[in-house]
Scaffold this motif. Structure first.
Motif, short mmCIF file in Angstrom:
data_model
loop_
_atom_site.label_atom_id
_atom_site.label_comp_id
_atom_site.label_asym_id
_atom_site.label_seq_id
_atom_site.Cartn_x
_atom_site.Cartn_y
_atom_site.Cartn_z
N TYR A 56 0.84 -1.19 0.00
CA TYR A 56 0.00 0.00 0.00
C TYR A 56 0.88 1.23 0.00
O TYR A 56 1.90 1.28 0.64
CB TYR A 56 -0.90 0.04 1.24
CG TYR A 56 -1.95 -1.03 1.23
CD1 TYR A 56 -3.14 -0.85 0.54
CD2 TYR A 56 -1.76 -2.23 1.90
CE1 TYR A 56 -4.12 -1.83 0.52
CE2 TYR A 56 -2.73 -3.21 1.89
CZ TYR A 56 -3.90 -3.01 1.20
OH TYR A 56 -4.86 -3.98 1.18
N TYR A 58 0.52 5.78 -0.16
CA TYR A 58 -0.40 6.85 0.23
C TYR A 58 -0.05 8.13 -0.51
O TYR A 58 1.11 8.51 -0.60
CB TYR A 58 -0.32 7.09 1.74
CG TYR A 58 -1.25 8.17 2.22
CD1 TYR A 58 -2.60 7.92 2.41
CD2 TYR A 58 -0.78 9.46 2.46
CE1 TYR A 58 -3.46 8.92 2.84
CE2 TYR A 58 -1.63 10.46 2.89
CZ TYR A 58 -2.96 10.19 3.07
OH TYR A 58 -3.82 11.17 3.50
N PHE A 64 -4.97 6.09 0.29
CA PHE A 64 -4.22 4.85 0.11
C PHE A 64 -4.55 4.20 -1.22
O PHE A 64 -5.67 4.28 -1.71
CB PHE A 64 -4.54 3.86 1.23
CG PHE A 64 -3.91 4.23 2.53
CD1 PHE A 64 -2.58 3.92 2.79
CD2 PHE A 64 -4.64 4.90 3.51
CE1 PHE A 64 -2.00 4.26 4.00
CE2 PHE A 64 -4.07 5.24 4.72
CZ PHE A 64 -2.73 4.92 4.96
#
Length: 125
Positions: A56, A58, A64
């Protein structure tokens, strides 16, 4: 060019890898010169290396998102193995936006005892 002796590498969604000593574009002369698979001499192609990393990330404005890096090295022994180099990437079309970027493809051939690199055109990827 010797069309039967090439290795096709793909890297999807990133231009770097983080595993072992396999770097995109670094192939050995012995890999390119190999005429058949050690364990299966009748094989049309073989996957020499496959790596996938999902994580992930951001971004301030969007939040995200999932990133998947994929790197594959394929040895094609004959023209029947060409299908191994064909990959289809499906992007989800729904409530979320998916993008595919950073796709590269390279073939390697043995020419006069030297490894020659040929980058694939965007239209061929």
């Amino acid at each position: 060019m010797t069309k039967y002796l090439f290795i096709l590498s793909f890297l999807i969604l990133s231009s770097t890898t983080y595993a072992q000593n396999y770097k995109f574009g670094k192939v050995s002369k012995s890999e390119v010169a190999q005429k058949q698979h050690d364990k299966d001499p009748d094989a049309n192609a073989a996957i020499l290396y496959k790596y996938q990393r999902t994580y992930y990330d951001y971004k301030q404005n969007t939040g995200f998102f999932v990133v998947t890096e994929y790197h594959e090295r394929i040895k094609i022994y004959n023209k029947d193995g060409f299908d191994w180099a064909t990959h289809h990437i499906s992007a989800y079309k729904g409530g979320y936006e998916e993008n595919v970027s950073g796709v590269r493809g390279v073939s390697y051939n043995l020419e006069n005892g030297k490894v020659e690199e040929t980058k694939l055109d965007r239209k061929d990827i």
